[in-house]
Design an enzyme around this catalytic site. Structure first.
Site, PDB file in Angstrom:
ATOM      1  CG  HIS A  78      -4.280 -12.056  -1.555  1.00  0.00           C
ATOM      2  ND1 HIS A  78      -5.233 -11.661  -2.473  1.00  0.00           N
ATOM      3  CD2 HIS A  78      -3.756 -10.910  -1.052  1.00  0.00           C
ATOM      4  CE1 HIS A  78      -5.280 -10.345  -2.518  1.00  0.00           C
ATOM      5  NE2 HIS A  78      -4.401  -9.866  -1.667  1.00  0.00           N
ATOM      6  CG  HIS A  81      -2.098  -0.924   1.057  1.00  0.00           C
ATOM      7  ND1 HIS A  81      -3.307  -0.719   1.694  1.00  0.00           N
ATOM      8  CD2 HIS A  81      -2.255  -2.064   0.340  1.00  0.00           C
ATOM      9  CE1 HIS A  81      -4.150  -1.695   1.369  1.00  0.00           C
ATOM     10  NE2 HIS A  81      -3.524  -2.519   0.548  1.00  0.00           N
TER      11      HIS A  81
END
Length: 326
Positions: A191, A66
């Protein structure tokens, strides 16, 4: 003669222009002279604390991602805002964890080498070290990043790929950062560890097109399990769910296997199977070994860690990661 002098001068200026940026690039062991123990301090801190909070590996990896997608890897995701409009106030970052962890490492480094090691480098090093200590891949982390002082919630919202992304949106947002489709597939492989809040995917279960329907791309048995055992309503904002069921603590190929079974948790996961190139990349990963995946993942992480970095005289070294002007 004057003509030759002109050529020589032009060539000299050209070479000076080349040398400047090269000197300002990231490099391995950047702090070797200014703070020789910097990387070991980060590594030791992570080693001493990760066993008490192994889920931080996924959290720090997400923070690094991010951070790099907004204004480059400059630590701006860490900045607090009194007016509530910094990157960490944006929806994609409301569930990001690890801010206190990074600040704690910064405090140790400041005591040892005041004003030397950037917050951006701490994120890059700590996320790598945390993944290693939980059995995941290693990758090279050249250092020398400088910190930014600008942090806007609107930019985070515009640049961080949301879990509701379709393929076109993913492709665009990754391309904006100089990342290709192979990077998209490999970085999505993160993930394989960690958890998500129900709010990131319940629209797929209860209101996919706004008519109270379910996403047809989601395996019906998996969806039924999520509804009955994990997220009983569209408005559940607190329950957490494994992104890679049964394997969330292990960095492996299970995530990609689930994608082909239509059991990717997010719409953005499912989107990877809707394009022939990314689908082919998934199948290639699954044909190879875990070690091969680790090697390719490392390359994409190194590439991501270089996105729009500030080096040399650009940026600053913030003394306190959460304070823009520290």
């Amino acid at each position: 003669m004057n003509y030759l002098r002109t050529i020589a001068l032009s060539l000299s200026l050209f070479l000076v222009g080349l040398v400047g940026p090269i000197q300002a690039q990231l490099q391995m062991n950047f702090y070797a002279n200014t703070c020789p123990n910097a990387e070991k301090i980060v590594q030791d801190f992570v080693s001493n604390h990760i066993s008490n909070a192994p889920s931080l590996a996924a959290a720090l990896l997400r923070m690094h991602f991010h951070d790099c997608f907004v204004r480059g890897c400059d630590g701006s995701v860490l900045i607090n805002s009194t007016s509530g409009n910094a990157e960490r106030d944006a929806t994609p970052n409301l569930t990001v964890r690890g801010f206190g962890f990074i600040e704690a490492i910064k405090t140790v480094l400041e005591a040892q080498c005041p004003g030397v090691v950037s917050c951006a480098d701490i994120i890059a090093l700590a996320s790598r070290d945390a993944v290693i200590f939980t059995g995941g891949p290693s990758w090279s982390v050249p250092t020398g990043r400088r910190d930014g002082r600008i942090s806007n919630a609107s930019e985070a919202l515009a640049n961080i790929p949301p879990p509701t992304s379709n393929f076109t949106n993913l492709q665009t947002l990754f391309a904006n950062q100089g990342l290709d489709l192979k990077d998209l597939v490999l970085l999505s492989g993160a993930h394989t560890i960690g958890v998500s809040h129900c709010s990131s995917f319940t629209n797929r279960l209860y209101n996919f097109t706004g008519r109270g329907d379910q996403d047809p791309a989601l395996d019906s048995q998996y969806a039924a399990n999520l509804k009955s055992r994990k997220c009983p309503s569209l408005n559940d904002n607190t329950t957490i769910v494994e992104m890679d069921p049964g394997s969330r603590k292990t960095f492996d190929l299970s995530y990609y296997q689930l994608l082909l079974k239509r059991r990717g948790l997010f719409q953005s996961d499912s989107a990877l199977t809707t394009n022939p190139t990314t689908l082919s990349n998934i199948n290639q990963i699954l044909k190879g070994s875990v070690e091969s995946f680790f090697s390719e993942f490392a390359k994409s992480m190194e590439k991501m860690g270089r996105i729009n970095v500030k080096t040399g005289s650009a940026g600053v070294v913030r003394r306190q990661c959460s304070v823009a002007n520290s």
